[in-house]
Motif scaffolding. Structure first.
Motif, PDB file in Angstrom:
ATOM      1  N   ARG A  37      15.884 -22.450   7.736  1.00 37.22           N
ATOM      2  CA  ARG A  37      14.896 -23.692   8.193  1.00 37.22           C
ATOM      3  C   ARG A  37      14.180 -23.294   9.501  1.00 37.22           C
ATOM      4  O   ARG A  37      13.121 -23.854   9.771  1.00 37.22           O
ATOM      5  N   VAL A  38      14.783 -22.811  10.563  1.00 32.18           N
ATOM      6  CA  VAL A  38      14.517 -22.545  11.886  1.00 32.18           C
ATOM      7  C   VAL A  38      14.507 -21.181  12.185  1.00 32.18           C
ATOM      8  O   VAL A  38      13.876 -20.922  13.495  1.00 32.18           O
ATOM      9  N   GLY A  39      15.265 -20.584  11.794  1.00 36.27           N
ATOM     10  CA  GLY A  39      15.172 -18.911  12.278  1.00 36.27           C
ATOM     11  C   GLY A  39      16.320 -18.760  13.225  1.00 36.27           C
ATOM     12  O   GLY A  39      16.409 -17.427  13.729  1.00 36.27           O
ATOM     13  N   ILE A  40      17.062 -19.525  13.777  1.00 38.87           N
ATOM     14  CA  ILE A  40      17.805 -19.651  15.115  1.00 38.87           C
ATOM     15  C   ILE A  40      19.206 -18.925  14.564  1.00 38.87           C
ATOM     16  O   ILE A  40      19.692 -19.503  13.421  1.00 38.87           O
ATOM     17  N   ARG A  41      19.783 -18.003  15.271  1.00 34.32           N
ATOM     18  CA  ARG A  41      21.237 -17.536  14.971  1.00 34.32           C
ATOM     19  C   ARG A  41      22.036 -18.051  16.027  1.00 34.32           C
ATOM     20  O   ARG A  41      23.374 -18.210  15.736  1.00 34.32           O
ATOM     21  N   THR A  42      21.713 -17.988  17.132  1.00 37.19           N
ATOM     22  CA  THR A  42      22.584 -18.224  18.393  1.00 37.19           C
ATOM     23  C   THR A  42      21.663 -18.990  19.472  1.00 37.19           C
ATOM     24  O   THR A  42      20.515 -18.906  19.509  1.00 37.19           O
ATOM     25  N   ARG A  43      22.397 -19.585  20.342  1.00 33.37           N
ATOM     26  CA  ARG A  43      21.830 -20.291  21.535  1.00 33.37           C
ATOM     27  C   ARG A  43      22.594 -20.147  22.752  1.00 33.37           C
ATOM     28  O   ARG A  43      23.882 -20.262  22.535  1.00 33.37           O
ATOM     29  N   HIS A  44      22.365 -20.358  24.085  1.00 31.60           N
ATOM     30  CA  HIS A  44      22.914 -20.444  25.156  1.00 31.60           C
ATOM     31  C   HIS A  44      23.333 -21.566  25.571  1.00 31.60           C
ATOM     32  O   HIS A  44      22.519 -22.680  25.453  1.00 31.60           O
ATOM     33  N   THR A  45      24.439 -22.044  26.294  1.00 30.26           N
ATOM     34  CA  THR A  45      24.494 -23.604  26.756  1.00 30.26           C
ATOM     35  C   THR A  45      25.221 -23.365  27.940  1.00 30.26           C
ATOM     36  O   THR A  45      26.294 -22.467  28.399  1.00 30.26           O
ATOM     37  N   ALA A  46      24.648 -24.251  29.050  1.00 31.57           N
ATOM     38  CA  ALA A  46      25.176 -24.291  30.098  1.00 31.57           C
ATOM     39  C   ALA A  46      26.501 -25.329  30.457  1.00 31.57           C
ATOM     40  O   ALA A  46      26.386 -26.387  29.550  1.00 31.57           O
ATOM     41  N   GLY A  47      27.337 -25.121  31.108  1.00 32.56           N
ATOM     42  CA  GLY A  47      28.602 -26.031  31.262  1.00 32.56           C
ATOM     43  C   GLY A  47      28.264 -27.052  32.232  1.00 32.56           C
ATOM     44  O   GLY A  47      26.998 -27.225  32.645  1.00 32.56           O
ATOM     45  N   ASP A  48      29.056 -28.012  32.414  1.00 34.71           N
ATOM     46  CA  ASP A  48      28.746 -29.204  33.376  1.00 34.71           C
ATOM     47  C   ASP A  48      28.418 -28.985  34.694  1.00 34.71           C
ATOM     48  O   ASP A  48      28.039 -29.515  35.383  1.00 34.71           O
ATOM     49  N   GLU A  49      29.194 -27.558  35.103  1.00 36.23           N
ATOM     50  CA  GLU A  49      29.161 -27.205  36.649  1.00 36.23           C
ATOM     51  C   GLU A  49      27.714 -26.396  36.779  1.00 36.23           C
ATOM     52  O   GLU A  49      27.409 -26.119  37.912  1.00 36.23           O
TER      53      GLU A  49
END
Length: 315
Positions: A37-49
């Motif tokens: 449906r969207v073609g996404i395999r992974t994504r990066h995520t920033a922490g609270d800090e």
């Protein structure tokens, strides 16, 4: 008035990632459902800090290094973001402080997914008018901080990151490296993409956005090429807002850029809103997929149902 150009690019993404399998453990979804449906395999995520201004500063520092410049050489900082928490100091001021800049003008621009192309046009106008000599333009968003992790239609989309461009005056007697902007919006449909509430949460009317993007935007993108003096078939690359592949690929096909590299960074980065275009462009240049001086279509669209595009020459 003298034109401007992109002298260098930089990008930054947090180390942590979220895979489709990770999401399948928290909502009713699968890797196949997401990729189809969207073609996404992974994504990066920033922490609270890792606040938005830190992501932005990392990308800006890399762009400055690639341009061979010091922070003191910059007199304008523009940050396109819609996920900064605080109103003041703004994100641009915090970036300038992190990098040790001396006395730049500092402005945030919130046009959500079209933010970077709006900010790039603003920097181009400032250089052309003589009110800035050299600018850093940054797209940075921490979309995972405004994601509803119970909504399987939106939580599969979002990622965090930043991309930056150093913009400076073109050499006298040379063609500008940033073409005229074509921008606008559809205010009556502006609530189709939202980041609202306390705390703010990202939501959208997915089918409305899909129909608008794939039917209304291709002719506008072709007009951007016309304003920039480039035929679609002569484009070296097309860098659209990395919303999802089901939007990117139909738009690119309808533009007629048959010989262009099509940016598909959404597959590994997800939808990073204002960061998506400079992230994707910086990676294409870094990998050598676009030669120096080649024409590239940048076209942002999304929140507010805003859009903005221009032809740029690769640094």
């Amino acid at each position: 008035m003298i034109g401007s150009r992109i002298a260098a690019l930089g990008h930054y993404q947090p180390a942590a990632t979220i895979t489709n399998e990770d999401l399948a453990a928290i909502v009713d979804t699968t890797d196949e459902w997401i990729r189809t449906r969207v073609g996404i395999r992974t994504r990066h995520t920033a922490g609270d800090e890792e606040p938005v201004d830190e992501l932005a500063a990392h990308a800006a520092a890399k762009a400055l290094a690639n341009a061979g410049l010091a922070p003191r050489d910059i007199d304008l900082v523009l940050v396109a973001t819609s996920t900064a928490i605080d109103r003041s100091p703004n994100t641009a001021a915090r970036v300038a402080r992190r990098l040790g800049m001396e006395s730049p003008a500092v402005m945030d621009i919130n046009v959500v997914c079209a933010g970077f192309t709006h900010a790039l046009a603003t920097a181009d106008h400032a250089v052309r008018a003589g009110s800035a000599r050299r600018a850093v333009v940054i797209g940075a968003d921490k979309m995972t901080a405004v994601t509803d992790w119970t909504d399987r239609t939106t939580c599969v989309l979002t990622g965090d990151g930043a991309g930056a461009a150093v913009v400076e005056a073109a050499e006298p007697g040379t063609e500008p490296g940033i073409g005229p902007v074509l921008w606008g919006s559809v205010p009556a449909m502006g609530d189709a993409v939202r980041i609202e509430g306390t705390p703010p949460v990202f939501a959208q009317e997915g089918q409305t956005v899909y129909r608008w993007a794939t039917t209304q935007l291709p002719p506008i993108a072709r007009k951007v090429c016309e304003r920039g003096g480039v035929l679609p078939e002569d484009l070296a690359a097309v860098v659209l807002h990395q919303a999802n592949l089901r939007i990117i690929e139909p738009i690119a096909q309808k533009i007629g850029a048959v010989n262009a590299v099509i940016a598909r960074d959404v597959v590994e980065s997800g939808n990073t809103s204002a960061a998506s275009i400079p992230l994707a462009l910086a990676k294409l240049v870094e990998r050598g997929e676009i030669g120096s001086g080649e024409p590239v279509l940048l076209f942002g669209f999304g929140g507010n149902l805003s859009y903005a595009g221009q032809i740029v020459r690769s640094p």
